[in-house]
Design an enzyme around this catalytic site. Structure first.
Site, PDB file in Angstrom:
ATOM      1  CG  ASP A  22      38.809  -8.536  15.075  1.00  0.00           C
ATOM      2  OD1 ASP A  22      38.368  -7.372  15.068  1.00  0.00           O
ATOM      3  OD2 ASP A  22      39.835  -8.873  15.682  1.00  0.00           O
ATOM      4  N   GLY A  23      38.054  -7.121  12.166  1.00  0.00           N
ATOM      5  CA  GLY A  23      38.885  -6.494  11.149  1.00  0.00           C
ATOM      6  C   GLY A  23      38.184  -5.476  10.276  1.00  0.00           C
ATOM      7  N   GLY A  74      37.315  -2.352  10.970  1.00  0.00           N
ATOM      8  CA  GLY A  74      37.949  -1.045  11.072  1.00  0.00           C
ATOM      9  C   GLY A  74      39.275  -0.987  10.333  1.00  0.00           C
ATOM     10  CG  HIS A 114      31.442  -1.342  11.306  1.00  0.00           C
ATOM     11  ND1 HIS A 114      32.109  -2.374  11.924  1.00  0.00           N
ATOM     12  CD2 HIS A 114      31.792  -0.205  11.977  1.00  0.00           C
ATOM     13  CE1 HIS A 114      32.822  -1.898  12.945  1.00  0.00           C
ATOM     14  NE2 HIS A 114      32.644  -0.590  12.987  1.00  0.00           N
ATOM     15  CB  SER A 155      31.348  -7.384  22.617  1.00  0.00           C
ATOM     16  OG  SER A 155      32.088  -6.184  22.736  1.00  0.00           O
ATOM     17  CB  THR A 156      28.863  -6.317  27.147  1.00  0.00           C
ATOM     18  OG1 THR A 156      29.977  -7.203  27.353  1.00  0.00           O
ATOM     19  CG2 THR A 156      27.582  -7.148  27.132  1.00  0.00           C
ATOM     20  CD  GLU A 157      33.291  -6.662  26.956  1.00  0.00           C
ATOM     21  OE1 GLU A 157      32.923  -7.021  28.090  1.00  0.00           O
ATOM     22  OE2 GLU A 157      32.998  -7.282  25.920  1.00  0.00           O
ATOM     23  NE  ARG A 197      34.446  -1.363  18.674  1.00  0.00           N
ATOM     24  CZ  ARG A 197      34.535  -2.193  17.645  1.00  0.00           C
ATOM     25  NH1 ARG A 197      33.894  -1.917  16.512  1.00  0.00           N
ATOM     26  NH2 ARG A 197      35.270  -3.288  17.722  1.00  0.00           N
ATOM     27  CG  LEU A 202      21.960 -21.331   9.326  1.00  0.00           C
ATOM     28  CD1 LEU A 202      23.060 -22.176   9.964  1.00  0.00           C
ATOM     29  CD2 LEU A 202      22.546 -20.352   8.318  1.00  0.00           C
ATOM     30  CB  SER A 235      37.201 -10.780  22.150  1.00  0.00           C
ATOM     31  OG  SER A 235      38.463 -10.454  21.622  1.00  0.00           O
TER      32      SER A 235
END
Length: 253
Positions: free
Chosen positions: A33-34, A36, A50, A78-80, A84, A144, A209
């Site tokens: 996050d962060g 933007g 980004h 995310s699906t949300e 944007r 990994l 979130s």
């Protein structure tokens, strides 16, 4: 105790966060996050944040691989996030292609296996093709496992799992008394993986979130003020060091 790698970290970094390699989290999940806000602070468009965040993905993936982390799950889209602005969404959909185009050979060299968690519907074909190619070319790797949570929403994941269980029960393949936590796990995107031991969220926000709500039930959580593009390898070590000093009781005394 300090081992050779923790001593190496202490010698390489400006601040030391000695790590015990015997207590490295098996599965680390990160809410990145962060981006933007990072761009806005510099008078840049959000897409610049980004792109800067993508460089951090590269650094943290390398660090996790070097430490012997088995699973690294990154909340990429995310699906949300479809809400944007259209130009930002289009840019975000190109980022997996750009990242995998430039990083795939190194991921292969590092023995990293790429996977995707989320709904394939809505994702552009070019984005899916890049992910499919990365999954195919890394499927035999044994190091990994790098999960990109892409078009991912935990509530959507849980609803899909419940629908699958209901279908199995309706068809007679699953008895109601056999619907256990383990049975539900089989229908999640993370089937076959251990739950995250550690959740990291950057940028100072203190919420999940809609991310891995079922899987994070007993994860240790680390929240920091650092914006994702500024989240360094040293910050990553700091989060793991704090995790190693916690007492995980899973509800026991």
């Amino acid at each position: 105790m300090l081992n050779r790698f923790s001593k190496w970290i202490q010698g390489q970094e400006s601040e030391s966060f000695p790590l015990d390699l015997d207590k490295i989290p098996s599965h680390i999940a990160i809410i990145m996050d962060g981006n933007g806000r990072w761009a806005r602070k510099r008078g840049l468009p959000r897409v610049a944040g980004h792109r800067a965040g993508m460089r951090t993905v590269r650094e943290i993936t390398r660090a996790a691989s070097d430490l012997g982390v088995k699973y690294l799950t990154l909340y990429a889209f995310s699906t949300e996030n479809w809400k944007r602005p259209k130009d930002e969404v289009e840019f975000l959909m190109r980022l997996p292609q750009e990242y995998l185009l430039t990083e795939l050979e190194e991921l292969i060299e590092q023995n990293v296996q790429v996977r995707m968690l989320g709904k394939q519907e809505q994702l552009p074909n070019d984005t899916l093709d890049a992910v499919y190619q990365a999954q195919e070319r890394t499927k035999e790797n044994t190091g990994l496992i790098l999960n990109f949570a892409l078009n991912y929403g935990s509530r959507d994941e849980l609803l899909h799992a419940i629908q699958q269980i209901a279908s199995e029960a309706q068809s007679g393949n699953l008895n109601p008394e056999d619907i256990t936590a383990q049975a539900l796990n089989r229908f999640l995107y993370t089937a076959g993986m251990p739950d995250p031991d550690l959740l990291i969220r950057t940028s100072g926000e203190l919420r999940l979130s809609n991310f891995m709500l079922w899987q994070l039930a007993y994860a240790e959580m680390f929240f920091c003020e650092v914006l994702w593009p500024d989240f360094s390898k040293e910050e990553f070590y700091k989060a793991i060091s704090e995790y190693q000093h916690r007492n995980r009781r899973y509800g026991a005394l």
